[in-house]
Design a protein around this motif. Structure first.
Motif, PDB file in Angstrom:
ATOM      1  N   TRP A   1       2.489 -10.156  -4.987  1.00  0.00           N
ATOM      2  CA  TRP A   1       2.818  -9.422  -6.201  1.00  0.00           C
ATOM      3  C   TRP A   1       1.963  -9.875  -7.379  1.00  0.00           C
ATOM      4  O   TRP A   1       1.591  -9.082  -8.231  1.00  0.00           O
ATOM      5  CB  TRP A   1       4.306  -9.610  -6.513  1.00  0.00           C
TER       6      TRP A   1
ATOM      7  N   THR B   1       5.711   2.224  -3.643  1.00  0.00           N
ATOM      8  CA  THR B   1       5.585   0.830  -4.072  1.00  0.00           C
ATOM      9  C   THR B   1       4.522   0.685  -5.154  1.00  0.00           C
ATOM     10  O   THR B   1       4.712  -0.030  -6.147  1.00  0.00           O
ATOM     11  CB  THR B   1       5.229  -0.067  -2.875  1.00  0.00           C
ATOM     12  N   VAL B   2       3.392   1.368  -4.953  1.00  0.00           N
ATOM     13  CA  VAL B   2       2.305   1.322  -5.941  1.00  0.00           C
ATOM     14  C   VAL B   2       2.752   1.919  -7.271  1.00  0.00           C
ATOM     15  O   VAL B   2       2.487   1.367  -8.344  1.00  0.00           O
ATOM     16  CB  VAL B   2       1.067   2.066  -5.403  1.00  0.00           C
ATOM     17  N   THR B   3       3.473   3.058  -7.209  1.00  0.00           N
ATOM     18  CA  THR B   3       3.970   3.699  -8.426  1.00  0.00           C
ATOM     19  C   THR B   3       4.931   2.789  -9.174  1.00  0.00           C
ATOM     20  O   THR B   3       4.857   2.659 -10.408  1.00  0.00           O
ATOM     21  CB  THR B   3       4.673   5.026  -8.078  1.00  0.00           C
ATOM     22  N   ASP B   4       5.840   2.141  -8.433  1.00  0.00           N
ATOM     23  CA  ASP B   4       6.788   1.226  -9.064  1.00  0.00           C
ATOM     24  C   ASP B   4       6.077   0.031  -9.692  1.00  0.00           C
ATOM     25  O   ASP B   4       6.438  -0.430 -10.782  1.00  0.00           O
ATOM     26  CB  ASP B   4       7.815   0.739  -8.040  1.00  0.00           C
ATOM     27  N   LYS B   5       5.052  -0.475  -9.016  1.00  0.00           N
ATOM     28  CA  LYS B   5       4.351  -1.656  -9.536  1.00  0.00           C
ATOM     29  C   LYS B   5       3.678  -1.349 -10.864  1.00  0.00           C
ATOM     30  O   LYS B   5       3.612  -2.209 -11.752  1.00  0.00           O
ATOM     31  CB  LYS B   5       3.328  -2.162  -8.522  1.00  0.00           C
ATOM     32  N   GLU B   6       3.214  -0.121 -11.030  1.00  0.00           N
ATOM     33  CA  GLU B   6       2.600   0.273 -12.297  1.00  0.00           C
ATOM     34  C   GLU B   6       3.594   0.199 -13.448  1.00  0.00           C
ATOM     35  O   GLU B   6       3.207   0.094 -14.614  1.00  0.00           O
ATOM     36  CB  GLU B   6       2.032   1.686 -12.175  1.00  0.00           C
ATOM     37  N   GLN B   7       4.891   0.246 -13.113  1.00  0.00           N
ATOM     38  CA  GLN B   7       5.944   0.148 -14.121  1.00  0.00           C
ATOM     39  C   GLN B   7       6.590  -1.240 -14.139  1.00  0.00           C
ATOM     40  O   GLN B   7       7.630  -1.438 -14.764  1.00  0.00           O
ATOM     41  CB  GLN B   7       7.012   1.210 -13.851  1.00  0.00           C
ATOM     42  N   GLY B   8       5.971  -2.188 -13.453  1.00  0.00           N
ATOM     43  CA  GLY B   8       6.490  -3.554 -13.431  1.00  0.00           C
ATOM     44  C   GLY B   8       7.656  -3.754 -12.488  1.00  0.00           C
ATOM     45  O   GLY B   8       8.378  -4.752 -12.599  1.00  0.00           O
TER      46      GLY B   8
ATOM     47  N   ASP C   1       0.804  -1.220   0.000  1.00  0.00           N
ATOM     48  CA  ASP C   1       0.000   0.000   0.000  1.00  0.00           C
ATOM     49  C   ASP C   1       0.841   1.275   0.000  1.00  0.00           C
ATOM     50  O   ASP C   1       0.284   2.375  -0.105  1.00  0.00           O
ATOM     51  CB  ASP C   1      -0.927   0.020   1.225  1.00  0.00           C
TER      52      ASP C   1
END
Length: 295
Positions: free
Chosen positions: A250, A189-196, A185
């Motif tokens: 993930w 981390t959320v921003t990075d996940k949007e970029q894989g 949350d």
């Protein structure tokens, strides 16, 4: 001898290959060596396999004797990442320096390298016994010595295990832990996940509220007695206490990129010290790691 040990650690522990120790003497016919790898086991047997394809299978007698002395069974560490120390009598057994399938040797010591991973959602951040917030900094995840730079990497192709070379000041007489934490949350981390990108935090905890001595670095202790002080293994497919694994949280498949975030201070063990800074490190794939080795 100190420089020799430094080079041995830099070359062998990085690759998981088996290297022999100092030569035996006329009065001692035994030669000793070690291997860093994953444990495969049978009913009474154990084989340790390195990412480079070297395997070591100690005798069943030595395996049974060692685990009995530790109050453990081989199944307790099956699938785990270890450093296995073994020896053989050079008067009766010859092992070529380029051997890749080593058998008939005696297991005499073992270090388990696996450390805890944890998934912590927003509701549990900072909650006692449900989080692993850092209390102290480390020195570096890119420690440089004798012209070599240690870097985080995957322990083999398609592996879910990371090897992190953690140099830190070891507290004497105090329990401590190095936990790899995923905060799903967290905004970054959320921003990075949007970029894989899988963003993880390596949190060092020592069971003391005070600043402690900087006399003992984990790298130095690894040279003289325990490779596990410096080399930490983290399996993204498991979790501390049987909770959610990082990989499952993930999405099940390995991410295209992993970044490790850590608080560092080469001068102090005080997390609030003005010299403490936050650094991010990319985890190398196994192929990238091998290509980076100065061999």
């Amino acid at each position: 001898m100190k420089r020799l040990k430094t080079l041995v650690l830099a070359l062998s522990v990085l690759t998981g290959l088996t290297l022999t120790s100092c030569l035996n003497t006329d009065s001692d016919p035994y030669q000793s060596a070690y291997i860093m790898g994953e444990v495969n086991s049978g009913i009474m047997s154990m084989t340790v396999v390195s990412p480079g394809g070297i395997s070591v299978t100690p005798t069943e007698a030595s395996v049974m004797s060692f685990f009995a002395s530790q109050g453990m069974t081989v199944s307790d560490i099956t699938g785990k990442t270890v450093v296995a120390y073994y020896r053989w009598n050079t008067e009766t057994t010859q092992i070529p320096s380029d051997a890749t399938d080593i058998t008939g040797v005696e297991l005499y010591a073992l270090e388990l390298l696996n450390n805890p991973t944890l998934v912590v959602d927003a509701a549990n951040v900072g909650v006692e016994k449900r989080d692993s917030v850092a209390t102290h900094p480390i020195i570096s995840l890119n420690y440089e010595v004798s012209g070599f730079t240690y870097k985080p990497y995957f322990f083999g192709e398609n592996s879910t295990t990371l090897i992190l070379p953690v140099n830190y000041y070891v507290p004497v007489g105090v329990t401590s832990s190095l936990t790899l934490v995923y905060y799903p949350d967290d905004a970054a981390t959320v921003t990075d996940k949007e970029q894989g990108i899988l963003r993880l935090y390596l949190n060092f905890r020592a069971n003391t509220d005070a600043d402690y001595s900087t006399d003992y670095e984990s790298y130095a202790l690894a040279l003289y007695g325990g490779l596990g002080y410096f080399n930490k293994a983290y399996d993204l497919g498991t979790s501390a206490g049987g909770g959610r694994s990082i990989l499952a949280e993930w999405g099940g498949s390995l991410p295209s990129e992993i970044r490790i975030v850590v608080s560092e201070n080469p001068y102090s063990t005080d997390l609030e010290n003005g010299n403490t800074t936050q650094h991010e490190y990319e985890v190398l794939s196994w192929d990238e790691y091998v290509d980076s080795l100065p061999l």
